[in-house]
Design a protein around this motif. Structure first.
Motif, mmCIF file in Angstrom:
data_model
loop_
_atom_site.group_PDB
_atom_site.id
_atom_site.type_symbol
_atom_site.label_atom_id
_atom_site.label_comp_id
_atom_site.label_asym_id
_atom_site.label_seq_id
_atom_site.Cartn_x
_atom_site.Cartn_y
_atom_site.Cartn_z
ATOM 1 N N SER A 145 0.774 -1.134 0.007
ATOM 2 C CA SER A 145 -0.083 0.096 -0.073
ATOM 3 C C SER A 145 0.886 0.944 0.066
ATOM 4 O O SER A 145 1.696 1.323 0.882
ATOM 5 N N PHE A 146 0.672 2.347 -0.892
ATOM 6 C CA PHE A 146 1.158 3.649 -1.116
ATOM 7 C C PHE A 146 0.446 4.540 -1.058
ATOM 8 O O PHE A 146 -0.566 4.596 -1.421
ATOM 9 N N THR A 147 0.667 5.714 -0.131
ATOM 10 C CA THR A 147 0.162 7.035 -0.145
ATOM 11 C C THR A 147 0.795 7.863 -0.695
ATOM 12 O O THR A 147 2.036 7.765 -0.589
ATOM 13 N N ILE A 148 0.196 8.786 -1.951
ATOM 14 C CA ILE A 148 1.283 9.323 -2.830
ATOM 15 C C ILE A 148 1.161 10.700 -2.175
ATOM 16 O O ILE A 148 -0.074 11.620 -1.891
ATOM 17 N N PRO A 156 8.538 7.166 3.658
ATOM 18 C CA PRO A 156 8.452 5.606 3.103
ATOM 19 C C PRO A 156 8.298 4.605 4.415
ATOM 20 O O PRO A 156 7.622 3.598 4.445
ATOM 21 N N GLY A 157 8.829 5.229 5.604
ATOM 22 C CA GLY A 157 8.715 4.184 6.616
ATOM 23 C C GLY A 157 7.460 4.326 7.336
ATOM 24 O O GLY A 157 6.815 3.367 7.997
ATOM 25 N N LYS A 158 6.549 5.159 6.887
ATOM 26 C CA LYS A 158 4.929 5.096 7.183
ATOM 27 C C LYS A 158 4.136 4.778 6.045
ATOM 28 O O LYS A 158 2.811 5.173 6.065
ATOM 29 N N GLY A 159 4.729 4.428 4.982
ATOM 30 C CA GLY A 159 3.892 3.913 3.821
ATOM 31 C C GLY A 159 3.738 5.035 2.773
ATOM 32 O O GLY A 159 2.693 4.560 1.851
#
Length: 205
Positions: A145-148, A156-159
């Motif tokens: 899962s990626f949040t843009i 990146p450590g929190k997605g």
């Protein structure tokens, strides 16, 4: 009411770029599904950032400027100690000053470029700034899962990833069911977009 057309269109979804005078941020019109955020100008003169991210940088800038007198005083006191060639206190103070001034210059240069976005007002069916994307590795079946977000608030450590990253750029403008192939540190990977969601400012928690 309170919105105005800003005279530009998204190059991918063709949605008009709308500015909200009330919140001083870009947001979709009532009933508008998408926003001018699924593509980013290559000249970097229009960089989306969340309301919270912009405020955080403003606060950091104010803090750094408030520390200037103390740094100058530390340099002055270190000079008074004598020989500067072997003066660790002087070197440390000058290094601190250099880092602080570089950061101040960076933030000030970016503030004028930001397009402030209210994440709580976003929606749509394409991957844009502020969206959370669930993807599946076509070969391994692994889900991610990626949040843009923007380059100055992605973690990146929190997605969250920057829209300027290889994966971020590949996903922008895509819909559920689309596939993207991108080169990452471990090699080339193909992701299928499984779902797109908008979780508002909660993604920054």
């Amino acid at each position: 009411a309170g919105f105005r057309y800003a005279g530009d269109f998204c190059r991918i979804c063709r949605a008009p770029k709308i500015f909200s005078a009330k919140s001083r941020a870009y947001a979709p019109l009532p009933g508008q599904r998408t926003l001018f955020l699924c593509a980013v100008r290559l000249d970097m003169t229009n960089i989306p950032i969340s309301v919270q991210g912009y405020k955080k940088l403003e606060e950091e800038l104010a803090r750094l400027k408030s520390e200037r007198p103390a740094i100058i005083q530390a340099i002055k006191e270190a000079r008074e100690e004598g020989d500067l060639r072997e003066n660790a206190g002087y070197d440390a103070a000058r290094e601190r000053q250099g880092m602080a001034e570089a950061r101040i210059k960076y933030i000030e240069s970016r503030l004028a470029l930001y397009q402030v976005v209210d994440l709580d007002k976003l929606s749509g069916d394409k991957v844009i700034f502020g969206s959370t994307v669930e993807v599946e590795d076509v070969d391994s079946g692994e889900s991610r899962s990626f949040t843009i977000l923007g380059p100055d608030e992605a973690d990146p450590g929190k997605g969250s990833i920057s829209f300027l990253s290889p994966v971020g750029q590949a996903l922008l403008g895509k819909e559920e069911g689309d596939e993207v192939t991108v080169d990452i540190p471990r090699g080339r990977v193909t992701y299928e977009v499984i779902s797109i969601s908008f979780n508002g400012s909660k993604v920054l928690a």
